[in-house]
Design a protein around this motif. Sequence first.
Motif, mmCIF file in Angstrom:
data_model
loop_
_atom_site.group_PDB
_atom_site.id
_atom_site.type_symbol
_atom_site.label_atom_id
_atom_site.label_comp_id
_atom_site.label_asym_id
_atom_site.label_seq_id
_atom_site.Cartn_x
_atom_site.Cartn_y
_atom_site.Cartn_z
ATOM 1 N N TYR A 36 0.866 -1.199 0.000
ATOM 2 C CA TYR A 36 0.000 0.000 0.000
ATOM 3 C C TYR A 36 0.896 1.240 0.000
ATOM 4 N N GLU A 37 1.417 1.572 -1.155
ATOM 5 C CA GLU A 37 2.462 2.597 -1.250
ATOM 6 C C GLU A 37 2.086 3.926 -0.597
ATOM 7 N N GLY A 38 0.812 4.336 -0.761
ATOM 8 C CA GLY A 38 0.429 5.679 -0.310
ATOM 9 C C GLY A 38 -0.088 5.761 1.114
ATOM 10 N N HIS A 39 -0.202 4.627 1.806
ATOM 11 C CA HIS A 39 -0.721 4.674 3.182
ATOM 12 C C HIS A 39 0.292 5.328 4.114
ATOM 13 N N GLN A 40 -0.217 6.109 5.065
ATOM 14 C CA GLN A 40 0.675 6.689 6.071
ATOM 15 C C GLN A 40 1.060 5.613 7.084
ATOM 16 N N ILE A 41 2.270 5.723 7.628
ATOM 17 C CA ILE A 41 2.712 4.773 8.662
ATOM 18 C C ILE A 41 3.214 5.556 9.875
ATOM 19 N N VAL A 42 2.689 5.221 11.034
ATOM 20 C CA VAL A 42 3.115 5.834 12.292
ATOM 21 C C VAL A 42 3.636 4.703 13.180
ATOM 22 N N GLU B 195 9.237 3.527 16.813
ATOM 23 C CA GLU B 195 10.699 3.606 16.806
ATOM 24 C C GLU B 195 11.319 4.500 15.740
ATOM 25 N N ILE B 196 10.603 4.754 14.657
ATOM 26 C CA ILE B 196 11.229 5.409 13.504
ATOM 27 C C ILE B 196 10.474 6.700 13.193
ATOM 28 N N ILE B 197 11.195 7.737 12.739
ATOM 29 C CA ILE B 197 10.572 9.043 12.445
ATOM 30 C C ILE B 197 9.459 8.845 11.415
ATOM 31 N N ASN B 198 8.336 9.454 11.684
ATOM 32 C CA ASN B 198 7.147 9.183 10.881
ATOM 33 C C ASN B 198 7.063 10.069 9.649
ATOM 34 N N GLU B 199 6.575 9.453 8.578
ATOM 35 C CA GLU B 199 6.415 10.188 7.334
ATOM 36 C C GLU B 199 4.998 10.742 7.272
ATOM 37 N N LYS B 200 4.887 11.940 6.720
ATOM 38 C CA LYS B 200 3.576 12.602 6.678
ATOM 39 C C LYS B 200 2.732 12.120 5.495
ATOM 40 N N LYS B 201 3.420 11.555 4.489
ATOM 41 C CA LYS B 201 2.743 11.189 3.241
ATOM 42 C C LYS B 201 1.484 10.343 3.471
ATOM 43 N N ILE B 202 0.421 10.747 2.824
ATOM 44 C CA ILE B 202 -0.793 9.948 2.907
ATOM 45 C C ILE B 202 -1.557 10.116 1.588
ATOM 46 N N ASP B 203 -2.100 9.019 1.056
ATOM 47 C CA ASP B 203 -2.868 9.120 -0.189
ATOM 48 C C ASP B 203 -4.334 9.363 0.152
ATOM 49 N N ASN B 204 -5.185 9.372 -0.844
ATOM 50 C CA ASN B 204 -6.589 9.723 -0.597
ATOM 51 C C ASN B 204 -7.400 8.577 0.023
ATOM 52 N N SER B 205 -6.723 7.441 0.365
ATOM 53 C CA SER B 205 -7.428 6.350 1.050
ATOM 54 C C SER B 205 -7.791 6.754 2.483
ATOM 55 N N GLY B 206 -7.064 7.735 3.034
ATOM 56 C CA GLY B 206 -7.284 8.124 4.434
ATOM 57 C C GLY B 206 -6.810 7.076 5.426
ATOM 58 N N ILE B 207 -5.969 6.124 4.955
ATOM 59 C CA ILE B 207 -5.538 5.009 5.803
ATOM 60 C C ILE B 207 -4.178 5.281 6.446
#
Lengths: 259, 259
Positions: free
Chosen positions: B61-67, B70-82
Motif C-alpha cells: 500500500y504505497e500511499g498509506h501513512q505509517i506511524v 521507533e522510527i521518524i514518521n512520514e507525513k505522506k498519505i494518499d486519498n485512502s485516508g488510511i
Amino acid sequence: MTCDINDLADFASLLADESRKVINKYFRKNITISIKNDNTQATNVDIEVEELLRQIIKNRYEGHQIVGEEIINEKKIDNSGIKWVLDPIDGTRAFIHGKPTFGTLIAVIKNDLPIVGLIDQPIQKERWISFNNKTNYNGNLVKSSNNTDINKARLEATSPLMFSEDSYKKFLKIVSSVSSVSWGADCYAYGMLANGYVDIVCEQGMKFWDYAALIPIIEGSGGKISDWTGKRLDETSDGAVLASANEKIHEKALKILNN
Amino acid sequence: MTCDINDLADFASLLADESRKVINKYFRKNITISIKNDNTQATNVDIEVEELLRQIIKNRYEGHQIVGEEIINEKKIDNSGIKWVLDPIDGTRAFIHGKPTFGTLIAVIKNDLPIVGLIDQPIQKERWISFNNKTNYNGNLVKSSNNTDINKARLEATSPLMFSEDSYKKFLKIVSSVSSVSWGADCYAYGMLANGYVDIVCEQGMKFWDYAALIPIIEGSGGKISDWTGKRLDETSDGAVLASANEKIHEKALKILNN
C-alpha cells in the motif's frame, strides 16, 4: 526410608508433573475463588493441587513433615529431618487473570537447610530445579548474569502494594539506580534471574513457602539471596527478600537499601 | 488500490506473522539495548521489526501513512485516508527481562477511526484481531466479562511508575474497591480483558501506538475504552487509558476516578 538428595529431587519433579496436569485442567476455565483469613485469595485449584501433592508425599515418605500455603500444617516429623514446603500456585492473582507467569513451588528442607528447590510454570512447560548447588532449567544448567553495574541492572518486583510505606521508599532508591523495572512476575522473576535475564528481585511480605524453593534456585545459578539486611533466609525471616545475579551486585543493592 | 476491511485485516495478520519470526529469533538471546530521547529503552529487535513491517506495508500500500514507535514518521498519505500504527514490541521491559507477556501492536486507522486492531504474543503464539466490531482470539470470537460488581473486579496496570503522583492517588481508589490487582502485563492485560479474565485496566502515560490497536480489541469483545474523563481515545488524547469489560463497570470506575 533412604533420603538420597537425587531421589528427593526426582520425586519433587514427579510432584510437579502431577500439579501441572491439575493446573492445566483449570487454567482460563471456571475456577472458584475464596478469600482467606489473611484477606488474600485462593482458588479451588490451589487447594486441589496441595491436597494431591500432600497425598503423594505421604504415600512415599510417610514420616516427612509437610508445610503448605493452603492447608493446616501437621507437626509430625520423623528422624529424617525432612520437611516438604509447598506453594501450589505462587501468583494466584496472575493465575486468576489468565497470565502464564505464576508457578508451583516445591522445596525440600533438611534440618532447616533447603536442599532441593523447584519452580514449575505449567502452561509454558518451564521448570527450574536445583540441588547440589546446580540449577537446571528444562534440562540445561543455567547461570545468572555476571553484570555488576547497578546502572545497567534489570529489576523485578511483583507489586508495589506488597511494600510498607517506609520500605517502598527504600525500594524506590533501587528503582532510580537501575536501567529497567518490570512488575508482576511472582516466582517467575526469580527463574528469569537464574537464567540471566534479570539482575535484582526485591520484595517484601513474603511467606516461607514463597521463598523456600527460591533459595537453592538462585544460589545454584550463581546468585545471592538474603533478607534486606543481608541475613540468610530461613523460616523465621521477616518476609523481605533480596535476590541478585551475583555477590557484587547484591552488596551494592543492600547498600542502597540500608543507606 | 482497494481498501476492503477484510483485506486490511488479513494483511495485518500477515504483518504479525512476519514480526513473530523476527522476535522469536531474538527472544532470550543476545539483544542490544539503547536509550531513546524520552529516556525509555528500545532494542535492536524493536527497530528491526518496525523497519520490516514498514517495508512490507509500503510494498503493498504505497500511499498509506505509517506511524510507529521507533522510527521518524512520514507525513505522506494518499486519498485512502488510511494510516498504519505500529508498536513492534509493546512491553520492551518484559521482553528484555525474558517474560512472554509483551506484544506486537498493529492498528489500521481510517479517517481517524481505528477499524482494525491486532495484538500478537509471538512466544506463546497468541493473537487477538478485531474488525467489524468483533474480536477474535486465535481463531475464536471472544467476549469480555459481564461482571458489573466493582468489588469482584480484577484490575490490571503495567507499572506504578507510569502514574503521576496525583493520578496514582486516584488509581489507588480503584485498587481499594476491587478484589484483585495484578501488574506488569502491558498489552497482554487488554487481551485478557477481551477474553473475560480481567475487568478493568487503568493506565497513564500511554502513547497513540500503545492504545490505537486496543480500541477495536476492547470494543469488539463488548468492553469499553476511554480516557479517564470518559472521552473517546484518539491521537490527541492525554495518555490516560481506562478499559473495562462492560459499560456499567466502566461507569463505576470513571466515577471512582473522578470523585
